[in-house]
Design an enzyme around this catalytic site. Structure first.
Site, mmCIF file in Angstrom:
data_model
loop_
_atom_site.group_PDB
_atom_site.id
_atom_site.type_symbol
_atom_site.label_atom_id
_atom_site.label_comp_id
_atom_site.label_asym_id
_atom_site.label_seq_id
_atom_site.Cartn_x
_atom_site.Cartn_y
_atom_site.Cartn_z
ATOM 1 N N HIS A 47 -6.696 11.835 6.035
ATOM 2 C CA HIS A 47 -5.894 10.985 6.913
ATOM 3 C C HIS A 47 -5.545 11.844 8.126
ATOM 4 O O HIS A 47 -4.725 12.758 8.030
ATOM 5 C CB HIS A 47 -4.624 10.488 6.207
ATOM 6 N N LYS A 83 -8.186 13.294 -1.484
ATOM 7 C CA LYS A 83 -7.610 12.762 -0.242
ATOM 8 C C LYS A 83 -6.475 13.635 0.265
ATOM 9 O O LYS A 83 -5.527 13.929 -0.469
ATOM 10 C CB LYS A 83 -7.102 11.332 -0.505
ATOM 11 N N HIS A 108 -7.580 0.385 -0.352
ATOM 12 C CA HIS A 108 -6.352 0.448 -1.154
ATOM 13 C C HIS A 108 -6.330 -0.767 -2.062
ATOM 14 O O HIS A 108 -6.225 -1.899 -1.591
ATOM 15 C CB HIS A 108 -5.116 0.449 -0.252
ATOM 16 N N HIS A 154 -13.417 3.061 1.999
ATOM 17 C CA HIS A 154 -11.980 3.387 2.085
ATOM 18 C C HIS A 154 -11.178 2.119 1.780
ATOM 19 O O HIS A 154 -11.067 1.222 2.615
ATOM 20 C CB HIS A 154 -11.621 3.889 3.486
ATOM 21 N N HIS A 179 -10.752 6.349 8.835
ATOM 22 C CA HIS A 179 -10.270 5.369 9.820
ATOM 23 C C HIS A 179 -10.008 5.993 11.188
ATOM 24 O O HIS A 179 -8.871 6.042 11.641
ATOM 25 C CB HIS A 179 -9.038 4.616 9.314
ATOM 26 N N ASP A 193 -10.093 0.178 4.923
ATOM 27 C CA ASP A 193 -8.672 0.544 4.852
ATOM 28 C C ASP A 193 -7.801 -0.687 4.583
ATOM 29 O O ASP A 193 -6.642 -0.735 4.984
ATOM 30 C CB ASP A 193 -8.199 1.254 6.127
#
Ligand code: DOR
Ligand code: ZN
Length: 354
Positions: free
Chosen positions: A142, A105, A21, A19, A180, A258
């Site tokens: 999420h 996602k 970004h 995971h 997460h 994350d």
């Protein structure tokens, strides 16, 4: 895993980040080498300012990532699509055919950074979820409800009851990663739920509880925006539950940093962005957490085996070595005049070997 001289060094199969970004453009070019240094592959989140909703966009983004990998470094981006109420089952067909899209996602609308295009109602996505279930494309979640009447610290618990449990009842064969996780409630759910479900756990949620956001540098009061992310850090009992899950040896829990860089000015602001930039020290931070739990022998499976197994990908062949030694100071990380401040620099007993 091999260890030497009272665990001063630890060599493990090269991990993956399930995971991440990476952002885009100059920011991506600045942060990507830190992930590539530790991780062979990463599941790349699709929440760019303009979300990655189609296979065509995802493949173009993938090409930009490959272009930004420094020479002599290897890194495989595993792409994802951003689910919206306009997503179509045919896009899932194309995703499956591409062989390069590893998940879709689900961002509940307004739950977090760049989630405005997210899903208002799961019912809007039924046909897409059904196709994902049939073609075995994982749903990455999420897990927060963003209703204003729900306390920010309870958003994950409400999500389990109001969204995830009904969704999994309706799509029982869908492969799901609850991203997460931050609460004992989520840990218990993932541990006990039937079917194919797993969870990622960040290094910062293993190391810190919510007090970390309200500590001055000298131990007095303060507010530290670099520790602010979503789902927000929780109380100590939840941190302990996460550490228990990560070190339990259950293949349902695996590494996902994350890492979410934001420019310093947008973090240190009257309205700070959510996201902790952990990529430069993420692996040492995980080692620190596992060491504190007396479970360094469990790190390799959590970091390097269970995620690959869940996604149906081969485990990596290479290795990385960690040393019990404070990391060298990091260079200032900048792009286009912005600075990105990594979490935990200066507070870690482990580092990556040269
Ligand atoms: O804190 C967060 N930051 N949580 C997310 O879900 C998104 C991320 C980001 O993109 O900055
Ligand atoms: Zn994220």
């Amino acid at each position: 895993m091999s260890t030497e001289t009272a665990l001063q060094t630890l060599t493990i199969t090269q991990p993956d980040d399930w995971h991440l970004h990476l952002r885009d453009g100059a920011t991506m070019a600045a942060v990507l080498p830190f992930s590539a240094r530790s991780f062979a592959r990463a599941i790349v989140m699709p929440n760019l300012r303009s979300p990655v909703t189609t296979v065509q966009q995802a493949l173009a983004y993938r090409a930009r990532i490959l272009e930004a990998i420094p020479a002599q470094m290897a890194f495989e981006p595993l792409m994802t699509l951003y689910l919206t109420s306009a997503s179509s089952p045919e896009e899932i067909d194309r995703a499956r055919e591409s062989g390069l899209i590893h998940g879709v996602k689900l961002y509940p609308a307004r739950a977090t950074t760049h989630s405005d295009a997210g899903v208002q109602s799961i019912a809007d996505c039924a046909a897409v979820l059904d196709r994902m279930q049939r073609l075995d494309v994982p749903l990455l979640v999420h897990g927060e409800v963003a209703r204003p009447d729900v306390d920010v610290f309870d958003r994950e618990r409400f999500f389990l009851d109001e969204v995830l449990i009904p969704l999994r009842r309706d799509f029982p064969a869908l492969r799901v990663v609850l991203e997460h996780v931050t609460t004992s409630d989520a840990v218990q759910y993932v541990r006990e739920a039937p079917g194919r479900i797993a969870a990622t756990i960040t290094a910062h949620h293993l190391l810190y509880n919510r007090n970390a956001m309200f500590l001055g540098t000298d131990g007095s009061a303060g507010m530290r925006p670099h520790f602010y992310c979503l789902p927000v850090l929780k109380r100590e009992s939840h941190r302990r539950a996460l550490l228990g899950a990560a070190t339990s040896g259950s293949p349902r829990f695996f590494l996902g940093t994350d890492s979410a860089p934001h420019p310093r000015g947008e973090k240190e602001s009257a309205c700070a962005c959510a996201g902790c930039f952990t990529a430069p020290l993420a692996l040492p931070m995980y080692a620190q957490a596992f060491d504190q739990a007396g479970a360094l022998d469990r790190l390799e499976a959590f970091a390097s085996f269970y995620g690959a197994d869940f996604y149906g990908l081969p485990r990596n062949a290479g290795v990385v070595t960690l040393v019990r030694q404070a990391p060298a100071p990091l260079p200032k990380i900048t792009a286009q005049g912005w600075e990105f401040v990594p979490l935990a620099s200066g507070a870690c007993d482990w580092s990556l070997a040269d």
